[in-house]
Enzyme design. Structure first.
Site: not given
Length: 181
Positions: A59, A62, A72, A132, A143, A169-170
């Protein structure tokens, strides 16, 4: 709870005190008073998120921008991940640097990632459940992100290249040179 600041100012590793006996174990995973005293600032979490991923998932980095920037507190409920925090605070002496740590259900470590940082992780075990806490609500329009294989960051995700699984998307995220908070 043992609290250790990483080389990135404001980013902390938290290790709980475990109470074990023949029945199993107990630990306090979060206490707002103790947490805020340990990191030296007042953080009020307003949203909890949880994800489940399979081995090899990355992931990407971000973050939220503007008034929706988030701090976070992350941990792993099952499995193992390599957790990565990237300092995106312009003017910070560690701008553009990253810190990584293995978080697992076994070691029960948590990482506090302050506002102004990007965050990502890779799954090292067959599966992982990731949890998280965020101090601000998610806002899609705010974002941002950095592609997982950014050459400037050169993050070792500890996954063989041919086994990395990244969302479409990433894969479309910009590099560090373009992205910043």
């Amino acid at each position: 709870m043992k609290v250790t600041e990483t080389e990135l100012k404001g980013c902390f590793i938290l290790e709980p005190t475990l109470f074990k006996d023949e029945r199993g174990y107990f630990f306090e995973s979060f206490n707002a008073k103790n947490f805020n005293e340990a990191i030296g600032e007042e953080v009020s979490f307003v949203q909890d998120n949880q994800s489940y991923s399979s081995k090899g998932v990355v992931r990407a980095i971000h973050y939220q921008q503007g008034k929706f920037t988030q701090a976070k507190l992350v941990r792993v409920l099952s499995g193992r991940v390599l957790d990565v925090a990237v300092d995106l605070r312009k003017g910070s002496p560690t701008f553009g640097q990253h810190f990584s740590i293995e978080l697992s259900a076994e070691n029960k470590k948590q990482l506090f990632i302050p506002k102004g940082f990007g965050h990502g992780f890779s799954v090292l075990s067959e599966t992982a459940e990731f949890f998280y806490k965020c101090d601000n609500f998610y806002n899609k329009a705010s974002e941002g992100g950095i592609v997982y294989n950014d050459p400037r960051l050169n993050i070792d995700w500890q996954i063989p290249l041919n086994e990395i699984k990244v969302s479409e998307k990433d894969l479309e995220l910009p590099t560090m040179q373009i992205a910043s908070l």
